[in-house]
Design a protein around this motif. Sequence first.
Motif, PDB file in Angstrom:
ATOM      1  N   SER A  87      42.981  36.957  36.522  1.00 18.46           N
ATOM      2  CA  SER A  87      43.038  35.614  36.007  1.00 18.46           C
ATOM      3  C   SER A  87      43.588  34.568  36.974  1.00 18.46           C
ATOM      4  O   SER A  87      44.650  34.718  37.624  1.00 18.46           O
ATOM      5  CB  SER A  87      43.562  35.638  34.761  1.00 18.46           C
ATOM      6  OG  SER A  87      45.197  36.005  35.063  1.00 18.46           O
ATOM      7  N   GLY A  88      43.003  33.292  37.016  1.00 13.80           N
ATOM      8  CA  GLY A  88      43.516  32.311  37.924  1.00 13.80           C
ATOM      9  C   GLY A  88      44.777  31.684  37.116  1.00 13.80           C
ATOM     10  O   GLY A  88      45.179  31.638  35.851  1.00 13.80           O
ATOM     11  N   THR A  89      45.576  30.709  37.604  1.00 12.55           N
ATOM     12  CA  THR A  89      46.641  30.113  37.266  1.00 12.55           C
ATOM     13  C   THR A  89      46.315  29.118  36.256  1.00 12.55           C
ATOM     14  O   THR A  89      46.865  29.138  35.120  1.00 12.55           O
ATOM     15  CB  THR A  89      47.422  29.335  38.379  1.00 12.55           C
ATOM     16  OG1 THR A  89      47.902  30.306  39.284  1.00 12.55           O
ATOM     17  CG2 THR A  89      48.865  28.719  37.744  1.00 12.55           C
ATOM     18  N   THR A  90      45.354  28.117  36.697  1.00 10.10           N
ATOM     19  CA  THR A  90      45.074  27.200  35.517  1.00 10.10           C
ATOM     20  C   THR A  90      43.550  27.212  35.621  1.00 10.10           C
ATOM     21  O   THR A  90      42.909  26.338  34.890  1.00 10.10           O
ATOM     22  CB  THR A  90      45.482  25.876  36.007  1.00 10.10           C
ATOM     23  OG1 THR A  90      45.072  25.510  37.275  1.00 10.10           O
ATOM     24  CG2 THR A  90      46.874  25.795  35.975  1.00 10.10           C
ATOM     25  N   GLY A  91      42.701  27.937  36.304  1.00 13.82           N
ATOM     26  CA  GLY A  91      41.177  28.068  36.504  1.00 13.82           C
ATOM     27  C   GLY A  91      40.971  29.385  35.980  1.00 13.82           C
ATOM     28  O   GLY A  91      41.096  30.028  35.625  1.00 13.82           O
ATOM     29  N   PRO A  92      39.423  29.350  36.720  1.00 14.67           N
ATOM     30  CA  PRO A  92      38.580  30.760  36.199  1.00 14.67           C
ATOM     31  C   PRO A  92      39.361  31.765  37.201  1.00 14.67           C
ATOM     32  O   PRO A  92      40.121  31.519  38.093  1.00 14.67           O
ATOM     33  CB  PRO A  92      37.295  30.298  36.783  1.00 14.67           C
ATOM     34  CG  PRO A  92      37.598  29.293  37.995  1.00 14.67           C
ATOM     35  CD  PRO A  92      38.763  28.441  37.219  1.00 14.67           C
ATOM     36  N   PRO A  93      38.794  32.992  37.135  1.00 15.30           N
ATOM     37  CA  PRO A  93      39.500  34.048  37.821  1.00 15.30           C
ATOM     38  C   PRO A  93      39.107  34.198  39.302  1.00 15.30           C
ATOM     39  O   PRO A  93      38.004  33.659  39.402  1.00 15.30           O
ATOM     40  CB  PRO A  93      38.854  35.252  36.887  1.00 15.30           C
ATOM     41  CG  PRO A  93      38.268  34.745  35.598  1.00 15.30           C
ATOM     42  CD  PRO A  93      37.860  33.457  35.877  1.00 15.30           C
ATOM     43  N   ASN A  94      40.101  34.862  39.916  1.00 14.11           N
ATOM     44  CA  ASN A  94      39.886  34.776  41.477  1.00 14.11           C
ATOM     45  C   ASN A  94      39.605  36.271  41.617  1.00 14.11           C
ATOM     46  O   ASN A  94      40.059  37.274  41.377  1.00 14.11           O
ATOM     47  CB  ASN A  94      41.317  34.406  42.084  1.00 14.11           C
ATOM     48  CG  ASN A  94      41.618  33.010  41.700  1.00 14.11           C
ATOM     49  OD1 ASN A  94      41.010  32.259  41.831  1.00 14.11           O
ATOM     50  ND2 ASN A  94      43.010  33.035  41.184  1.00 14.11           N
ATOM     51  N   GLY A  95      38.519  36.296  42.711  1.00  8.00           N
ATOM     52  CA  GLY A  95      37.930  37.642  43.185  1.00  8.00           C
ATOM     53  C   GLY A  95      38.934  38.042  44.292  1.00  8.00           C
ATOM     54  O   GLY A  95      39.179  37.313  45.434  1.00  8.00           O
ATOM     55  N   VAL A  96      39.589  39.258  44.174  1.00  7.14           N
ATOM     56  CA  VAL A  96      40.163  39.910  45.222  1.00  7.14           C
ATOM     57  C   VAL A  96      39.469  40.904  45.942  1.00  7.14           C
ATOM     58  O   VAL A  96      38.939  41.780  45.626  1.00  7.14           O
ATOM     59  CB  VAL A  96      41.524  40.713  44.642  1.00  7.14           C
ATOM     60  CG1 VAL A  96      42.528  41.251  45.855  1.00  7.14           C
ATOM     61  CG2 VAL A  96      42.452  39.756  43.900  1.00  7.14           C
ATOM     62  N   VAL A  97      39.298  40.735  47.394  1.00  7.82           N
ATOM     63  CA  VAL A  97      38.258  41.388  47.944  1.00  7.82           C
ATOM     64  C   VAL A  97      39.119  42.618  48.639  1.00  7.82           C
ATOM     65  O   VAL A  97      40.101  42.626  49.458  1.00  7.82           O
ATOM     66  CB  VAL A  97      37.840  40.596  49.464  1.00  7.82           C
ATOM     67  CG1 VAL A  97      36.622  41.455  50.188  1.00  7.82           C
ATOM     68  CG2 VAL A  97      37.027  39.641  48.786  1.00  7.82           C
ATOM     69  N   VAL A  98      38.862  43.730  48.326  1.00 12.25           N
ATOM     70  CA  VAL A  98      39.643  45.017  48.790  1.00 12.25           C
ATOM     71  C   VAL A  98      38.480  45.988  49.686  1.00 12.25           C
ATOM     72  O   VAL A  98      37.464  46.109  49.263  1.00 12.25           O
ATOM     73  CB  VAL A  98      39.835  45.827  47.479  1.00 12.25           C
ATOM     74  CG1 VAL A  98      40.741  47.287  48.145  1.00 12.25           C
ATOM     75  CG2 VAL A  98      40.845  45.130  46.355  1.00 12.25           C
ATOM     76  N   THR A  99      39.084  46.281  50.831  1.00 13.25           N
ATOM     77  CA  THR A  99      38.340  47.005  51.806  1.00 13.25           C
ATOM     78  C   THR A  99      38.181  48.520  51.754  1.00 13.25           C
ATOM     79  O   THR A  99      39.090  49.299  51.061  1.00 13.25           O
ATOM     80  CB  THR A  99      38.630  46.699  53.330  1.00 13.25           C
ATOM     81  OG1 THR A  99      39.953  47.320  53.531  1.00 13.25           O
ATOM     82  CG2 THR A  99      39.027  45.151  53.398  1.00 13.25           C
ATOM     83  N   HIS A 100      37.244  49.040  52.324  1.00  9.80           N
ATOM     84  CA  HIS A 100      37.144  50.391  52.272  1.00  9.80           C
ATOM     85  C   HIS A 100      38.595  51.117  52.919  1.00  9.80           C
ATOM     86  O   HIS A 100      39.082  52.077  52.425  1.00  9.80           O
ATOM     87  CB  HIS A 100      36.128  50.905  53.331  1.00  9.80           C
ATOM     88  CG  HIS A 100      34.902  51.042  52.326  1.00  9.80           C
ATOM     89  ND1 HIS A 100      34.308  52.103  51.815  1.00  9.80           N
ATOM     90  CD2 HIS A 100      33.706  49.983  52.408  1.00  9.80           C
ATOM     91  CE1 HIS A 100      33.201  51.787  51.243  1.00  9.80           C
ATOM     92  NE2 HIS A 100      32.762  50.539  51.580  1.00  9.80           N
ATOM     93  N   ARG A 101      39.017  50.514  53.974  1.00 11.21           N
ATOM     94  CA  ARG A 101      40.403  51.180  54.467  1.00 11.21           C
ATOM     95  C   ARG A 101      41.306  51.041  53.315  1.00 11.21           C
ATOM     96  O   ARG A 101      42.307  51.882  53.507  1.00 11.21           O
ATOM     97  CB  ARG A 101      40.443  50.487  55.934  1.00 11.21           C
ATOM     98  CG  ARG A 101      41.715  51.109  56.659  1.00 11.21           C
ATOM     99  CD  ARG A 101      42.056  50.595  58.047  1.00 11.21           C
ATOM    100  NE  ARG A 101      40.774  51.116  58.873  1.00 11.21           N
ATOM    101  CZ  ARG A 101      39.910  50.452  59.240  1.00 11.21           C
ATOM    102  NH1 ARG A 101      39.845  49.246  59.186  1.00 11.21           N
ATOM    103  NH2 ARG A 101      39.022  50.906  60.187  1.00 11.21           N
TER     104      ARG A 101
END
Length: 524
Positions: free
Chosen positions: A172-186
């Motif tokens: 969830s974002g602070t005041t806006g839409p959700p934020n996508g967290v990019v998680v790598t294979h490593r």
Amino acid sequence: MPPGPGHGPAVALPYDCIHHAFEAQAAARPDAVAAEHGDMSITYGELDRQADRLAGLLSAAGIGGGDLVPVVARRGIPLLVGLLAALKAGAAYVPLDARITPAEQLRHVLGTTRARVVLTTSDHRRLTPLRAVPSVIEVDTAAAGPLPAPDARRPAGAAPTGDDACYVLFTSGTTGPPNGVVVTHRNVCNLLLTEPGGLGIGPGQRVSQILNIAFDMAAWEILGALGRGATLLIRGRDIAETVRRADVVIATPTILTTVDPAHCERVRVVAVAGEPCPRALADRWAARAVFYNSCGPTETTIVNTMQRHTPSAPRLTIGRPTPNNTVYVLDAARRPLPPGETGEIWAGGAGISAGYLDNPELTAQRYAPDPFLGGGRLMFRTRDLGRWTADGELEILGRTDDQVKIRGFRVELDAVSAVLEALPGCVRAATLKLDSRTLVSFIARESSGGGPDPQTARQAVAAALPYYCVPDAVHILPRLPRTSRGKIDKAALRGLAEQHRAVHPEPDPVAEHIRAAEAEEAVR
């Protein structure tokens, strides 16, 4: 580098990509059961074959390295096929629960990921937001079909590496839409293929899958089991029944409180994270099984600290950094603090994710060059306050902002208030966390008396944000109290909420409905 307990041990990884670990298990034990769900099961060999078929269809549709593939499904075997197929095609997957993701949030995710192909199941194909996607593939039918002809497939690109994205989770974002967290294979391999993050999982063991598929801890369950040769037990409606049949359980403390350890004789390892764990709960389970209290935001890849707790331990902490990870307790000038002194917790090392999807401004706010590791590495500002104990373990002492955990899920209080303030007639809104399960909001309406009523306000939040963001109560006030600096006086609001709860201890019907649905809905 700062001296002391802030560095996990250096450990080599057996694989750079998590699906390669799964493929090795499938090659070594093709007849072993990979997953069970109700009366259905699938072997490692068959799961690998179905994922290969589906990966071929993705490649034929032009999906490859750098692409993001939303998987809009429910907990089940088709979900596993979809996740693995996206990885095999060289893409990253974006998990979304088809039953409980609001349409507005689903549209946002599809737009942010620039989705060209979505994987779903036949019973969810007609979800309205999916109509805007060029190609929708039904996993439960397509995976069982033949591979496309070789000349129809997309030419193979470069094989994925440890630095490529494995999954993207939307918070969830602070005041806006959700934020996508990019998680790598490593990032993922670093936790799941080393100890203690691997939890000793191996062939012949059973790992419960009870959590929300869009929650990062579900990746711990799913990829942790399949990458290490275990059998994944996918739950139905009864969480406790699934836990009783498992050897390894990963859960939030809130979920774990619904299960009686006295009836879980088979369980040998339990790991909790996502919210503070009560000492009494940790002691109960630690008396019967190996118990890990863990911590780490999504941006540090599931968890980056773990403590093996015993009932005789002097305190319950979140332990020490996991392998190849670092944790720093820093002052306002970002200088390391000695044990016993409280500062802000920053995280570094191999678990640090690649940042926020298409949001360089927020990435720059929350990630910074790591001056202790150097070499272009980044560290992440957790916004947790903490301190090192004299024996080198980390204690969490609160938050530096309004980001809280409710039932194990991250909630931005300002995001809830922003939805309420967008309603006609609402002049100002504020949201507070009363305890680990309870949110309460306050609304100041226009002086004319117009504006939303409590039920309308809750419905508006439910339509815009995930269910765990819906306040248990909404109080209507003529105005919100202010501090001497002109800010909302949240201490005064908390007093009003506590006073109201003391006078009216029984929850209202909407809050009761949310609690009743929690056992099934809150971990989907």
